[in-house]
Scaffold this motif. Structure first.
Motif, PDB file in Angstrom:
ATOM      1  N   LEU A 123     -55.512  13.210  -3.957  1.00  0.00           N
ATOM      2  CA  LEU A 123     -55.215  12.457  -5.184  1.00  0.00           C
ATOM      3  C   LEU A 123     -56.526  12.157  -5.915  1.00  0.00           C
ATOM      4  CD1 LEU A 123     -52.614   9.865  -3.847  1.00  0.00           C
ATOM      5  CD2 LEU A 123     -52.158  11.586  -5.589  1.00  0.00           C
ATOM      6  N   PRO A 124     -56.484  12.056  -7.244  1.00  0.00           N
ATOM      7  CA  PRO A 124     -57.709  11.697  -7.977  1.00  0.00           C
ATOM      8  C   PRO A 124     -57.963  10.189  -7.934  1.00  0.00           C
ATOM      9  CG  PRO A 124     -55.918  12.100  -9.511  1.00  0.00           C
ATOM     10  CD  PRO A 124     -55.362  12.352  -8.142  1.00  0.00           C
ATOM     11  N   TYR A 125     -59.191   9.809  -7.584  1.00  0.00           N
ATOM     12  CA  TYR A 125     -59.614   8.397  -7.597  1.00  0.00           C
ATOM     13  C   TYR A 125     -60.763   8.284  -8.589  1.00  0.00           C
ATOM     14  CZ  TYR A 125     -56.844   8.031  -3.344  1.00  0.00           C
ATOM     15  OH  TYR A 125     -55.819   8.062  -2.432  1.00  0.00           O
ATOM     16  N   CYS A 126     -60.470   7.751  -9.763  1.00  0.00           N
ATOM     17  CA  CYS A 126     -61.482   7.764 -10.820  1.00  0.00           C
ATOM     18  C   CYS A 126     -61.694   6.382 -11.439  1.00  0.00           C
ATOM     19  CB  CYS A 126     -61.101   8.773 -11.907  1.00  0.00           C
ATOM     20  SG  CYS A 126     -59.373   8.669 -12.427  1.00  0.00           S
ATOM     21  N   GLY A 127     -61.132   5.363 -10.834  1.00  0.00           N
ATOM     22  CA  GLY A 127     -61.273   4.022 -11.413  1.00  0.00           C
ATOM     23  C   GLY A 127     -61.499   2.972 -10.360  1.00  0.00           C
ATOM     24  N   PRO A 128     -60.515   2.106 -10.095  1.00  0.00           N
ATOM     25  CA  PRO A 128     -60.675   1.042  -9.101  1.00  0.00           C
ATOM     26  C   PRO A 128     -60.960   1.622  -7.714  1.00  0.00           C
ATOM     27  CG  PRO A 128     -58.655   0.760 -10.371  1.00  0.00           C
ATOM     28  CD  PRO A 128     -59.171   2.116 -10.694  1.00  0.00           C
ATOM     29  N   ASN A 129     -61.838   0.962  -6.977  1.00  0.00           N
ATOM     30  CA  ASN A 129     -62.153   1.435  -5.625  1.00  0.00           C
ATOM     31  C   ASN A 129     -62.174   0.289  -4.605  1.00  0.00           C
ATOM     32  OD1 ASN A 129     -64.466   0.198  -6.528  1.00  0.00           O
ATOM     33  ND2 ASN A 129     -65.864   1.775  -5.741  1.00  0.00           N
ATOM     34  N   LYS A 130     -61.445  -0.802  -4.912  1.00  0.00           N
ATOM     35  CA  LYS A 130     -61.411  -1.957  -4.021  1.00  0.00           C
ATOM     36  C   LYS A 130     -60.101  -1.932  -3.224  1.00  0.00           C
ATOM     37  CE  LYS A 130     -63.487  -5.743  -5.253  1.00  0.00           C
ATOM     38  NZ  LYS A 130     -63.842  -7.032  -5.891  1.00  0.00           N
ATOM     39  N   ILE A 131     -60.217  -1.711  -1.902  1.00  0.00           N
ATOM     40  CA  ILE A 131     -59.051  -1.640  -1.021  1.00  0.00           C
ATOM     41  C   ILE A 131     -58.696  -3.043  -0.544  1.00  0.00           C
ATOM     42  CG2 ILE A 131     -58.127  -0.697   1.136  1.00  0.00           C
ATOM     43  CD1 ILE A 131     -60.146   1.600   0.858  1.00  0.00           C
ATOM     44  N   ASN A 132     -57.501  -3.485  -0.890  1.00  0.00           N
ATOM     45  CA  ASN A 132     -57.089  -4.835  -0.515  1.00  0.00           C
ATOM     46  C   ASN A 132     -56.532  -4.840   0.908  1.00  0.00           C
ATOM     47  OD1 ASN A 132     -56.483  -7.544  -0.622  1.00  0.00           O
ATOM     48  ND2 ASN A 132     -55.682  -7.431  -2.703  1.00  0.00           N
ATOM     49  N   HIS A 133     -57.416  -4.506   1.857  1.00  0.00           N
ATOM     50  CA  HIS A 133     -57.050  -4.407   3.264  1.00  0.00           C
ATOM     51  C   HIS A 133     -58.343  -4.411   4.067  1.00  0.00           C
ATOM     52  CE1 HIS A 133     -54.230  -3.877   6.433  1.00  0.00           C
ATOM     53  NE2 HIS A 133     -53.299  -3.258   5.716  1.00  0.00           N
ATOM     54  N   PHE A 134     -58.207  -4.400   5.424  1.00  0.00           N
ATOM     55  CA  PHE A 134     -59.415  -4.354   6.242  1.00  0.00           C
ATOM     56  C   PHE A 134     -59.663  -2.975   6.831  1.00  0.00           C
ATOM     57  CE2 PHE A 134     -55.973  -5.874   8.975  1.00  0.00           C
ATOM     58  CZ  PHE A 134     -56.076  -5.039  10.079  1.00  0.00           C
ATOM     59  N   PHE A 135     -58.773  -1.989   6.528  1.00  0.00           N
ATOM     60  CA  PHE A 135     -59.019  -0.593   6.902  1.00  0.00           C
ATOM     61  C   PHE A 135     -58.313   0.308   5.899  1.00  0.00           C
ATOM     62  CE2 PHE A 135     -55.012  -1.509   8.945  1.00  0.00           C
ATOM     63  CZ  PHE A 135     -54.315  -0.317   8.954  1.00  0.00           C
ATOM     64  N   CYS A 136     -58.595   1.605   5.970  1.00  0.00           N
ATOM     65  CA  CYS A 136     -58.022   2.567   5.018  1.00  0.00           C
ATOM     66  C   CYS A 136     -56.604   2.923   5.434  1.00  0.00           C
ATOM     67  CB  CYS A 136     -58.899   3.819   4.951  1.00  0.00           C
ATOM     68  SG  CYS A 136     -60.536   3.534   4.262  1.00  0.00           S
ATOM     69  N   ASP A 137     -55.647   2.195   4.888  1.00  0.00           N
ATOM     70  CA  ASP A 137     -54.233   2.424   5.184  1.00  0.00           C
ATOM     71  C   ASP A 137     -53.589   3.130   3.993  1.00  0.00           C
ATOM     72  OD1 ASP A 137     -51.933   2.396   6.637  1.00  0.00           O
ATOM     73  OD2 ASP A 137     -51.518   0.257   6.398  1.00  0.00           O
ATOM     74  N   LEU A 138     -52.419   3.744   4.227  1.00  0.00           N
ATOM     75  CA  LEU A 138     -51.772   4.567   3.193  1.00  0.00           C
ATOM     76  C   LEU A 138     -51.391   3.792   1.930  1.00  0.00           C
ATOM     77  CD1 LEU A 138     -49.390   6.570   5.568  1.00  0.00           C
ATOM     78  CD2 LEU A 138     -51.450   7.436   4.513  1.00  0.00           C
ATOM     79  N   PRO A 139     -50.608   2.695   2.020  1.00  0.00           N
ATOM     80  CA  PRO A 139     -50.133   2.032   0.791  1.00  0.00           C
ATOM     81  C   PRO A 139     -51.249   1.509  -0.120  1.00  0.00           C
ATOM     82  CG  PRO A 139     -48.817   1.336   2.666  1.00  0.00           C
ATOM     83  CD  PRO A 139     -49.982   2.087   3.214  1.00  0.00           C
ATOM     84  N   PRO A 140     -52.258   0.778   0.401  1.00  0.00           N
ATOM     85  CA  PRO A 140     -53.294   0.274  -0.514  1.00  0.00           C
ATOM     86  C   PRO A 140     -54.129   1.379  -1.156  1.00  0.00           C
ATOM     87  CG  PRO A 140     -53.869  -0.232   1.767  1.00  0.00           C
ATOM     88  CD  PRO A 140     -52.474   0.261   1.776  1.00  0.00           C
ATOM     89  N   LEU A 141     -54.299   2.518  -0.454  1.00  0.00           N
ATOM     90  CA  LEU A 141     -55.081   3.619  -1.033  1.00  0.00           C
ATOM     91  C   LEU A 141     -54.319   4.314  -2.154  1.00  0.00           C
ATOM     92  CD1 LEU A 141     -56.963   5.233   1.948  1.00  0.00           C
ATOM     93  CD2 LEU A 141     -57.950   4.691  -0.260  1.00  0.00           C
ATOM     94  N   MET A 142     -53.013   4.508  -1.979  1.00  0.00           N
ATOM     95  CA  MET A 142     -52.223   5.167  -3.025  1.00  0.00           C
ATOM     96  C   MET A 142     -52.196   4.342  -4.309  1.00  0.00           C
ATOM     97  SD  MET A 142     -49.045   7.334  -1.450  1.00  0.00           S
ATOM     98  CE  MET A 142     -48.461   6.198  -0.221  1.00  0.00           C
TER      99      MET A 142
END
Length: 613
Positions: free
Chosen positions: A468-487
């Motif tokens: 997926l393209p990530y070109c703007g916000p990069n703040k993950i509202n979690h303590f690890f890289c999980d599927l829902p917050p990254l999408m």
């Protein structure tokens, strides 16, 4: 219905009696099956979501992809199970259902290929009238007709076949239930049944083949009238993929059923059956993705929309801005992590060195403990650093790696818990056959398959998210890289990715869950039959630890990911995630050491030896 049937089960002919070859075949067919599901699933999703593919041709193609998912599913899971279990039996009802769905789906595919040929005929020979003739209503009616005809035709064949008496041999000379080898087992004359099957099957099969043949005769005649070579090539390209699929399907079918009797041999028949039952459904999506320009274009557009990521790192949202609270969290999580690692290492060491713990149950427990160490280690060390550091960043590659191992180890644990449930089912419901059925080879195969499925699903999940393209916000509202917050951070529509990700997840989580559920229903039924309370208690104690671990794992995962959206809150999500990533792995070795008598006794023996030393 009194048909004289005395058999309650059939024995399917295995592909090999050698364990090493059976395991190699299992891995090969599992990969082919997964590629088939993934390829046809991708075609189905691309057609459903790409506006340029909302045409009659691709509507029929989506149905073909659905058929190519269902058709191997009628035979492959049972074949894979037989390769692992070394038991090639199938119940009378199971054989009947397998034959019914196989014939129904194969018959539907025959009719659908004829409908697709007619669609190509109208497109090439009557291009100006194409959209009028092939309107939405006609397409739906033709498609519904193929499915209804296929299933009614199969109902007739199945009823005629299984109304015969079967009272002698029960060995089906094939790796699945097909009409010819099942008819060969009947202890009555099969002449009338064979005639009806051949006549009805011949009328429908030959009729569909003639429609396909006549359509392509007309198509080729129309193409040859085109003056320019470029025009001929362009016109032919619109039906080349379908023609290749037709040739594969009919070629394999004709070679299987209509070749001379003198060339028949059981081994060759099984190999040929694999061609149209296993390989053809896998090749169809490859042909359509490589040979069809519009499908290739849709796939390229899909990939192009993903390849403009400019984010190079992500930032985790802090648990708290208060330093003292973060330090308290650090020590608490550190303590839980150390207990998890030490406890699971202890379980591994005890089950390896203690002779009394060399049974299949403890072999799987070793794998589970190793998983728990890896599972927590993919998340907690980075979380501990973030508690004390002001820099809460993680690189793009680091985030992808963390998600891969989290998905890979999580799915592997689902599959391993299902294997452990099957082990408990065999131990309680079939104690006399337990040692033979749960041999070291079978246990090793179940373990390897669990890890292999985890690896493949982990790759799929991570690919779907990080293309997926990530070109703007990069703040993950979690303590690890999980599927829902990254999408949520992607700067494009994630609908297709969400469907693909959740379809894969639900498939590979729900299937193990259902296997566990069914195993425990059978286990509880067996326990309730035991007359004495002491016997019931003793039997239940052999699986109580596993049942608690399963409840903790699936319970926390379901509450985290499947609860209603109205009840979502970011803080609640983090607390629930803490439970199944930190607390649950710590509890597992405690549960097995406190609830399991054999593990407790092994611990006492180890401690006694150390005291005397």
């Amino acid at each position: 219905m009194d048909n004289g049937t005395m058999l309650t089960e059939f024995i399917l002919t295995g592909l090999s009696n050698r364990p090493a070859i059976r395991f190699s075949l299992f891995v090969a067919f599992l990969l082919i099956y997964l590629i088939t599901l993934a390829g046809n699933g991708l075609i189905f999703i691309v057609i459903g979501t790409e506006a340029k593919l909302h045409k009659p041709m691709y509507f029929f193609l989506s149905n073909l992809s659905l058929l190519d998912i269902c058709c191997p599913t009628a035979t492959m899971p049972k074949m894979l199970e037989n390769l692992l279990s070394e038991s090639n039996t199938i119940s009378f009802t199971g054989c009947m259902l397998q034959l019914y769905f196989l014939v129904a789906l194969a018959g539907t595919e025959v009719f659908l290929l004829a409908v697709m040929a007619y669609d190509r005929y109208v497109a090439v020979c009557h291009p100006l009238q194409y959209m009028v003739i092939m309107n939405k209503r006609l397409c739906i009616l033709m498609t519904a007709g193929t499915w209804v005809t296929g299933f009614l035709n199969s109902l007739l064949h199945t009823v005629l076949t299984f109304s015969l008496p079967f009272c002698h041999s029960n060995k089906v000379n094939q790796y699945y239930c097909d009409i010819p080898p099942v008819l060969a087992l009947s202890c009555a004359s099969t002449y009338l049944t064979e005639m009806v099957v051949l006549v009805v099957g011949g009328i429908f099969g030959v009729g569909a083949f003639l429609v396909t043949l006549l359509s392509y005769i007309q198509i080729i005649s129309a193409i040859l009238k085109i003056q320019s070579a470029e025009g001929k090539s362009k016109a032919f390209s619109t039906c080349a993929s379908h023609l290749m699929v037709v040739c594969l399907f009919y070629g394999a079918t004709i070679f299987t059923y209509i070749r001379p009797s003198s060339s028949h041999s059981p081994d060759r028949d099984r190999l040929v059956a694999m061609l149209y039952g296993v390989l053809t459904p896998m090749l169809n999506p490859i042909i359509y993705s490589l040979r069809n320009k519009e499908v290739k274009g849709a796939l390229r557009r899909d990939m192009a929309s993903r390849n403009h990521t400019v984010v190079t790192q992500f930032f985790f949202v802090a648990f708290s801005n208060i330093l003292e609270l973060r330090v308290s969290f650090f020590f608490l999580v550190m303590l839980l992590y150390l207990i998890t690692v030490v406890g699971n290492i202890l379980i591994i060491m005890i089950t390896v060195v203690d002779p009394a713990l060399q049974s299949p149950m403890y072999f799987f427990l070793q794998n589970l403990s190793f998983l728990e160490i890896g599972y927590t280690s993919s998340i907690i060390p980075k979380m501990l650093v973030n508690f004390l550091s002001e820099d809460k960043s993680i690189s793009f590659l680091g985030c992808a790696t963390q998600m891969y191992f989290f998905s890979f180890l999580g799915i592997t644990e689902c599959c391993l818990l299902a294997a452990m449930a099957y082990d408990r089912y065999m131990a309680i419901c079939h104690p006399l056959r337990y040692t033979a059925m749960m041999s070291r080879g079978v246990c090793l195969q179940l373990s390897v398959v669990s890890w292999l499925i985890g690896v493949l699903v982990g790759v799929g999940q991570t690919t779907f998210i990080f293309t997926l393209p990530y070109c703007g916000p990069n703040k993950i509202n979690h303590f690890f890289c999980d599927l829902p917050p990254l999408m949520k951070l992607a700067c494009t529509d994630t609908y297709r990715n969400e469907i693909a990700v959740y379809t894969i997840a639900v498939t590979f989580v729900m299937i193990p869950f259902l296997l566990i559920f069914v195993s425990y229903i059978r286990i509880l039924q067996a326990i309730l039959i035991i007359p004495s309370a002491a016997g019931r208690s003793k039997t239940f104690s052999t699986c109580s630890s596993h049942l608690i671990v399963v409840t903790l794992f699936f319970g926390s995962a379901i509450v985290t990911y499947l609860r209603p959206k109205s009840s979502y809150s970011l803080n609640t999500d983090k607390l629930l995630s803490l439970f199944y990533t930190v607390v649950s792995p710590m509890l597992n070795p405690l549960i097995y050491s406190l609830r399991n008598k054999e593990v407790k006794e092994a611990l006492r023996r180890v401690m006694t030896r150390k005291i005397f030393i």
